[in-house]
Design an enzyme around this catalytic site. Structure first.
Site, PDB file in Angstrom:
ATOM      1  N   LYS A   1     -12.304  -0.323  -1.264  1.00  0.00           N
ATOM      2  CA  LYS A   1     -11.347   0.341  -2.144  1.00  0.00           C
ATOM      3  C   LYS A   1     -11.912   0.322  -3.560  1.00  0.00           C
ATOM      4  O   LYS A   1     -12.889   1.021  -3.823  1.00  0.00           O
ATOM      5  CB  LYS A   1      -9.971  -0.279  -1.957  1.00  0.00           C
ATOM      6  CG  LYS A   1      -9.461   0.152  -0.571  1.00  0.00           C
ATOM      7  CD  LYS A   1      -8.176  -0.455  -0.112  1.00  0.00           C
ATOM      8  CE  LYS A   1      -7.807   0.167   1.233  1.00  0.00           C
ATOM      9  NZ  LYS A   1      -7.082  -0.715   2.103  1.00  0.00           N
TER      10      LYS A   1
ATOM     11  N   HIS B   1      -5.489  -3.921  -2.595  1.00  0.00           N
ATOM     12  CA  HIS B   1      -5.299  -2.960  -3.692  1.00  0.00           C
ATOM     13  C   HIS B   1      -5.299  -3.603  -5.072  1.00  0.00           C
ATOM     14  O   HIS B   1      -5.130  -2.908  -6.075  1.00  0.00           O
ATOM     15  CB  HIS B   1      -3.999  -2.179  -3.478  1.00  0.00           C
ATOM     16  CG  HIS B   1      -3.978  -1.460  -2.171  1.00  0.00           C
ATOM     17  ND1 HIS B   1      -4.634  -0.269  -1.974  1.00  0.00           N
ATOM     18  CD2 HIS B   1      -3.422  -1.793  -0.978  1.00  0.00           C
ATOM     19  CE1 HIS B   1      -4.461   0.115  -0.722  1.00  0.00           C
ATOM     20  NE2 HIS B   1      -3.746  -0.793  -0.098  1.00  0.00           N
TER      21      HIS B   1
ATOM     22  N   SER C   1       0.797  -1.225   0.000  1.00  0.00           N
ATOM     23  CA  SER C   1       0.000   0.000   0.000  1.00  0.00           C
ATOM     24  C   SER C   1       0.832   1.279   0.000  1.00  0.00           C
ATOM     25  O   SER C   1       0.343   2.306  -0.413  1.00  0.00           O
ATOM     26  CB  SER C   1      -0.994   0.008   1.156  1.00  0.00           C
ATOM     27  OG  SER C   1      -0.441  -0.555   2.306  1.00  0.00           O
TER      28      SER C   1
END
Ligand SMILES: *Cc1c(COP(=O)(O)O)cnc(C)c1O
Length: 415
Positions: free
Chosen positions: A246, A215, A187
């Protein structure tokens, strides 16, 4: 005593440039943000800081699914999943998620959580018993680090992405239950680790592979199935944690794994058992987003994001070369997370502040989140950005770089 103790420590943090500030957002998540700090009136900023990589957080169909979900199922779940909080919406979401990421597993079942932090605590404490050893990347997300601390297992850490060091640890280990634990996309650096090589090690040393794909999910792989699908993984040894706040744009998380692993989590993971189930409306919104992300709309959004990443990298790489004396460096990331390393805390903060004055919202990331001396601006790009947004960012950065270089100041000498 407590207040004095805390005040002293807060002052130390302040002196070290480590005090963090919240800003109040007055607009829905998206590139055009209206933001205030404390009492100040809100101002308009172009944001490069959210993890809403595909612009789903404010997608009208997802918003509508949330509203419709609340009308059908109510606002709250009322209890934990094992008592009476597990509704049809949660059940259908788990099935939709298993369908989405299932190609990485011979047999796949999914368990839903309210957050990724909670899912990682649940996973590592439930699997990491006294007989286990966890092999963890040193740059893993805070929730994996805390999960490993809470687990009763032994923990062996290897330097970031050093597959050779992981191999050495595995080959020296006599542990009957070995679990390799890693982020897929890191990240703070944006790099993707070679999951195919790590899985090969897991197979060779009879270990299991826990992958946090916060992610990668939605962004990488066919249909946005994530990092495991990007590498074409297919294994019973894989345990996947995906987050839904996300790229999926809503909130929550899930673990996908062999059905027996999931059954064990459901029976024993305290962070799963002793907490209220998420709102069923949130589950409906999430399912709507996943359905869009799997289809042609998802493909278009992923392609837009990739184009922005190319555009940004070409521009910043040229800028860094033009202003080499500043010592800035763009990290080698191919993902939506694009860190520009500045160096000292004060310099990174000053640059972030200057960009803010020019109407750009880009956070400075400082130790202890990243190693000392690598304070950075962390740009995150989204399919919701327009190409002109990237152009504006590049031109403001260029004028800052020129100013700093003309002042002859090493960035660390700036206030
Ligand atoms: C954001 C994040 C989490 C936590 O997920 P939440 O749903 O926000 O709690 C876990 N792991 C990684 C790598 C993350 O980036």
């Amino acid at each position: 005593m407590l207040i004095e103790h805390l005040t002293r420590q807060l002052r130390e943090r302040e002196a070290a440039g480590l005090i963090r500030q919240r800003r109040v957002l007055h607009t829905p998540c998206g590139p055009k943000a209206s933001v205030s700090t404390g009492e100040a009136a809100p101002r308009s900023l172009l944001a490069f800081c959210s993890n809403d990589y595909l612009g789903m957080a404010s997608h009208p169909a997802v918003v509508e699914a949330l509203a419709e979900g609340a009308r059908r199922h109510g606002a709250g779940s009322g209890a934990s999943h094992l008592v009476s909080g597990h509704g049809l919406a949660h059940e259908q979401l788990e099935q939709a998620l298993a369908d989405w990421v299932g190609s990485a597993f011979p047999e796949c079942r999914v368990l839903g959580f309210s957050s990724g932090f909670q899912a990682n605590l649940a996973l590592l404490t439930a699997l990491g018993d006294e007989s286990a050893t966890l092999f963890t990347d040193k740059l893993n997300h805070a929730s994996l680090i805390d999960g490993a601390l809470l687990a009763r297992a032994q923990v062996q850490r290897y330097p970031h992405a050093r597959i050779d060091r992981l191999e050495a640890l595995l080959s020296a280990s006599a542990s009957p239950l070995k679990l390799i634990v890693t982020d897929a996309v890191f990240s703070m650096d944006g790099d993707l680790v070679p999951l195919d090589e790590i899985l090969a090690l897991a197979e060779r040393f009879d270990a299991w592979l826990v992958v946090d794909d916060a992610h990668g999910l939605g962004v990488l792989g066919p249909q946005g199935q994530g990092s495991a699908a990007h590498f074409g993984l297919h294994s019973e040894r894989l345990i996947l944690m995906g987050t839904l706040g996300k790229a999926v744009g809503v909130s929550g998380a899930f673990v996908a794994a062999h059905p027996t692993v999931i059954e064990w989590l459901m029976q024993t993971a305290r962070a799963y058992i002793y907490t209220t189930a998420a709102s069923p409306a949130v589950a409906e919104a999430t399912r709507a987003s996943v359905q869009l992300l799997r289809g042609p709309e998802g493909d278009t959004r992923r392609e837009t994001l990739r184009a922005h990443i190319r555009h940004f990298r070409e521009g910043v790489q040229a800028l860094v070369r033009r202003h080499a004396p500043l010592g800035w460096s763009l990290m080698p990331s191919e993902t939506a997370i694009q860190p520009l390393v500045i160096g000292e805390n004060a310099a990174a903060l000053a640059l972030s502040q200057s960009l803010l004055e020019q109407g750009l919202w880009v956070p400075a990331i400082r130790p202890p989140t990243v190693p000392a001396g690598t304070a950075r601006l962390r740009f995150t790009l989204s399919a919701a950005h327009e190409p002109q947004d990237i152009d504006r960012l590049l031109s403001v950065l260029e004028s800052q770089a020129r100013g700093w270089q003309a002042a002859g100041a090493a960035p660390s000498a700036r206030p």
